[in-house]
Motif scaffolding. Structure first.
Motif, PDB file in Angstrom:
ATOM      1  N   THR A  19      16.745  15.127 -82.340  1.00  0.00           N
ATOM      2  CA  THR A  19      15.321  15.462 -82.359  1.00  0.00           C
ATOM      3  C   THR A  19      14.486  14.307 -81.807  1.00  0.00           C
ATOM      4  O   THR A  19      13.343  14.511 -81.412  1.00  0.00           O
ATOM      5  CB  THR A  19      14.829  15.815 -83.779  1.00  0.00           C
ATOM      6  OG1 THR A  19      14.964  14.674 -84.626  1.00  0.00           O
ATOM      7  CG2 THR A  19      15.597  16.997 -84.345  1.00  0.00           C
ATOM      8  N   LYS A  20      15.069  13.108 -81.766  1.00  0.00           N
ATOM      9  CA  LYS A  20      14.331  11.928 -81.304  1.00  0.00           C
ATOM     10  C   LYS A  20      14.935  11.267 -80.063  1.00  0.00           C
ATOM     11  O   LYS A  20      14.306  10.421 -79.446  1.00  0.00           O
ATOM     12  CB  LYS A  20      14.294  10.862 -82.408  1.00  0.00           C
ATOM     13  CG  LYS A  20      13.666  11.322 -83.688  1.00  0.00           C
ATOM     14  CD  LYS A  20      12.174  11.354 -83.573  1.00  0.00           C
ATOM     15  CE  LYS A  20      11.578  11.680 -84.930  1.00  0.00           C
ATOM     16  NZ  LYS A  20      10.256  12.195 -84.858  1.00  0.00           N
ATOM     17  N   LEU A  21      16.165  11.607 -79.710  1.00  0.00           N
ATOM     18  CA  LEU A  21      16.872  10.899 -78.642  1.00  0.00           C
ATOM     19  C   LEU A  21      17.230  11.825 -77.486  1.00  0.00           C
ATOM     20  O   LEU A  21      17.372  13.037 -77.678  1.00  0.00           O
ATOM     21  CB  LEU A  21      18.164  10.276 -79.193  1.00  0.00           C
ATOM     22  CG  LEU A  21      18.003   9.269 -80.323  1.00  0.00           C
ATOM     23  CD1 LEU A  21      19.363   8.882 -80.882  1.00  0.00           C
ATOM     24  CD2 LEU A  21      17.251   8.039 -79.847  1.00  0.00           C
ATOM     25  N   ASP A  22      17.419  11.232 -76.317  1.00  0.00           N
ATOM     26  CA  ASP A  22      17.921  11.976 -75.167  1.00  0.00           C
ATOM     27  C   ASP A  22      19.344  12.436 -75.457  1.00  0.00           C
ATOM     28  O   ASP A  22      20.172  11.666 -75.962  1.00  0.00           O
ATOM     29  CB  ASP A  22      17.936  11.099 -73.913  1.00  0.00           C
ATOM     30  CG  ASP A  22      16.543  10.756 -73.408  1.00  0.00           C
ATOM     31  OD1 ASP A  22      15.569  11.407 -73.841  1.00  0.00           O
ATOM     32  OD2 ASP A  22      16.439   9.847 -72.570  1.00  0.00           O
TER      33      ASP A  22
ATOM     34  N   ALA B 147      19.615  13.407 -85.142  1.00  0.00           N
ATOM     35  CA  ALA B 147      19.282  12.334 -84.202  1.00  0.00           C
ATOM     36  C   ALA B 147      18.748  12.881 -82.882  1.00  0.00           C
ATOM     37  O   ALA B 147      17.870  12.277 -82.257  1.00  0.00           O
ATOM     38  CB  ALA B 147      20.503  11.460 -83.948  1.00  0.00           C
TER      39      ALA B 147
ATOM     40  N   ALA C 146      16.995   6.984 -85.628  1.00  0.00           N
ATOM     41  CA  ALA C 146      17.810   7.991 -84.949  1.00  0.00           C
ATOM     42  C   ALA C 146      19.129   7.386 -84.461  1.00  0.00           C
ATOM     43  O   ALA C 146      20.172   8.045 -84.525  1.00  0.00           O
ATOM     44  CB  ALA C 146      17.039   8.609 -83.790  1.00  0.00           C
ATOM     45  N   TRP C 147      19.089   6.131 -84.008  1.00  0.00           N
ATOM     46  CA  TRP C 147      20.331   5.497 -83.544  1.00  0.00           C
ATOM     47  C   TRP C 147      21.282   5.241 -84.701  1.00  0.00           C
ATOM     48  O   TRP C 147      22.501   5.346 -84.538  1.00  0.00           O
ATOM     49  CB  TRP C 147      20.034   4.195 -82.787  1.00  0.00           C
ATOM     50  CG  TRP C 147      19.527   4.490 -81.409  1.00  0.00           C
ATOM     51  CD1 TRP C 147      18.291   4.205 -80.909  1.00  0.00           C
ATOM     52  CD2 TRP C 147      20.238   5.158 -80.366  1.00  0.00           C
ATOM     53  NE1 TRP C 147      18.187   4.663 -79.632  1.00  0.00           N
ATOM     54  CE2 TRP C 147      19.375   5.242 -79.260  1.00  0.00           C
ATOM     55  CE3 TRP C 147      21.510   5.695 -80.260  1.00  0.00           C
ATOM     56  CZ2 TRP C 147      19.750   5.841 -78.061  1.00  0.00           C
ATOM     57  CZ3 TRP C 147      21.888   6.297 -79.062  1.00  0.00           C
ATOM     58  CH2 TRP C 147      21.015   6.358 -77.987  1.00  0.00           C
TER      59      TRP C 147
ATOM     60  N   ALA D 239      15.029   6.822 -76.926  1.00  0.00           N
ATOM     61  CA  ALA D 239      14.189   7.841 -77.568  1.00  0.00           C
ATOM     62  C   ALA D 239      13.152   8.387 -76.609  1.00  0.00           C
ATOM     63  O   ALA D 239      12.728   7.721 -75.672  1.00  0.00           O
ATOM     64  CB  ALA D 239      13.512   7.231 -78.793  1.00  0.00           C
ATOM     65  N   HIS D 240      12.728   9.612 -76.871  1.00  0.00           N
ATOM     66  CA  HIS D 240      11.677  10.210 -76.046  1.00  0.00           C
ATOM     67  C   HIS D 240      10.436  10.500 -76.844  1.00  0.00           C
ATOM     68  O   HIS D 240      10.331  10.348 -77.992  1.00  0.00           O
ATOM     69  CB  HIS D 240      12.168  11.470 -75.341  1.00  0.00           C
ATOM     70  CG  HIS D 240      12.786  12.534 -76.203  1.00  0.00           C
ATOM     71  ND1 HIS D 240      13.568  12.513 -77.121  1.00  0.00           N
ATOM     72  CD2 HIS D 240      12.781  13.725 -76.322  1.00  0.00           C
ATOM     73  CE1 HIS D 240      14.012  13.561 -77.743  1.00  0.00           C
ATOM     74  NE2 HIS D 240      13.497  14.346 -77.241  1.00  0.00           N
TER      75      HIS D 240
END
Length: 108
Positions: free
Chosen positions: A51-54, A49, A2-3, A107-108
């Motif tokens: 969808t996975k990260l703050d 991105a 994601a990053w 990520a969350h």
């Protein structure tokens, strides 16, 4: 992963900004088309991105990559003003983005 998407999206943001400048107020066809394509790709990758990260941290990284990349390329290739103050301000943007990541905005 994601990053990586956020960073690549930021690079497309740089291309978007440079195309916008080259479009001369959307009077030049190819740079105007480039602006639209780069914007769609940049926002699309950022969307994936997120969808996975703050959202706050990812957005700050995206904006930081775009702002710093655009400013540096503007200074190197487009005749934008270069000064110690501008370089220091860009370093502060990078420090802020790194600080957000270190503060746990991943990520969350």
């Amino acid at each position: 992963m994601a990053w990586v998407l956020v960073i690549v999206a930021g690079l497309f943001e740089v291309a978007m900004a440079l195309s916008l400048k080259a479009s001369r107020g959307f009077t030049q066809v190819l740079p105007s088309i480039g602006f639209v394509l780069f914007a769609l790709i940049s926002f699309g990758l950022l969307n994936l991105a997120l969808t996975k990260l703050d959202v706050g941290t990812a957005y700050a990284v995206w904006v930081g990559v775009g702002a710093v990349g655009t400013a540096v390329l503007g200074m190197l290739f487009m005749g934008d003003q270069v000064s110690a103050g501008r370089i220091a301000a860009l370093a502060l943007i990078v420090a802020g983005v790194v600080g957000l990541n270190l503060a746990g905005g991943g990520a969350h």
